[in-house]
Design an enzyme around this catalytic site. Structure first.
Site, mmCIF file in Angstrom:
data_model
loop_
_atom_site.group_PDB
_atom_site.id
_atom_site.type_symbol
_atom_site.label_atom_id
_atom_site.label_comp_id
_atom_site.label_asym_id
_atom_site.label_seq_id
_atom_site.Cartn_x
_atom_site.Cartn_y
_atom_site.Cartn_z
ATOM 1 N N TYR A 66 17.071 11.113 -11.046
ATOM 2 C CA TYR A 66 15.952 11.324 -11.967
ATOM 3 C C TYR A 66 14.680 11.679 -11.207
ATOM 4 C CZ TYR A 66 12.759 10.579 -15.869
ATOM 5 O OH TYR A 66 11.791 10.755 -16.834
ATOM 6 N N SER B 192 7.153 13.793 -15.430
ATOM 7 C CA SER B 192 7.228 12.328 -15.409
ATOM 8 C C SER B 192 6.409 11.876 -14.220
ATOM 9 C CB SER B 192 8.664 11.829 -15.247
ATOM 10 O OG SER B 192 8.683 10.433 -14.969
#
Length: 249
Positions: A162, A149
């Protein structure tokens, strides 16, 4: 779906029941691969398989919790037993997010996010690599694609678990790439860092659809990676949307 550049290959896509996993499963199947759609939600996996088959592709569902090491090892072993060397592609896409500031982040949230996002790619890659290495020389290398990501290299508020987990996956990917080279494993390890996509996981952030990418766009990059000539790999690819604030229209 036949005559594609992925004909004869079997690919396992984790988190395949929705979002990027769904788009990747459809893409790889269109390319000729037999896709194993793995998801912790078995019903979602079955729905994607039905989509693939409805379009003329080949796919099978697999209910799998990637944070369960024993379950992962059994699943990978079963796929090797069933497909042999044809099972040569692993897409580590499964991921989750539990948005919270550091002060509000619970132990359970931290462990859950890291269990899926970090333990998952480790468990699947390790089990897959053990089988690939044990099988010996191959005409063409197997492929692992780690969906990381852009959050691995950017920082945002209310996303400590995250962001941290994706930074860990980025480092894990570098280690896998290095060891594959040093030990001459018959495998390529690719890293992918997409920005926000229009997927169910992003709903909690209330972003406008206009600034998020279509998951199929990112899936096309995954297809590109695994179809590259055998002597090349993608060390790390960042994909960003030009529609985000600040970009020219």
């Amino acid at each position: 779906m036949s005559g594609g550049r992925l004909d004869g290959r079997v690919a396992l896509v984790t988190g395949g029941g929705s979002g990027l996993g769904r788009a990747t499963s459809l893409r790889l199947a269109r390319g000729g691969a037999h896709v194993v759609v793995a998801d912790v939600d078995g019903e979602k996996a079955e729905k994607v398989v039905a989509e693939v088959q409805g379009a003329g592709g080949r796919a099978a569902p697999l209910q799998l919790d990637v944070s369960d090491s024993a379950a992962v090892d059994a699943a990978i072993g079963g796929l090797v037993d069933q497909h042999g060397a044809a099972f040569d592609c692993l897409v580590n896409n499964a991921g989750t997010d539990r948005g919270a500031s550091l002060l509000d982040l619970s132990d359970e949230q931290w462990r859950f996010v890291n269990g899926v996002n970090v333990d998952g790619p480790l468990f699947t890659s390790r089990a897959f690599l053990r089988r690939v290495v044990d099988a010996g020389e191959r005409d063409v290398p197997a492929d692992i694609v780690n969906v990381i990501s852009i959050s691995a290299i950017t920082v945002g508020t209310d996303a400590a678990a995250y962001n941290s987990s994706k930074a860990a996956v980025a480092k894990l990917t570098e280690i896998l790439q290095r060891e594959a080279h040093e030990y001459r494993w018959p495998v390529r390890v690719h890293g992918l860092m997409p920005s926000a996509m229009n997927t169910p996981m992003m709903e909690q952030w209330n972003l406008s659809d206009e600034v998020m990418m279509d998951p199929d766009t990112v899936a096309s990059a995954i297809e590109f990676m695994v179809a590259l000539p055998a002597d090349t790999f993608v060390q790390n690819l960042v994909i960003n949307s030009r529609r985000e604030p600040g970009w020219p229209r």
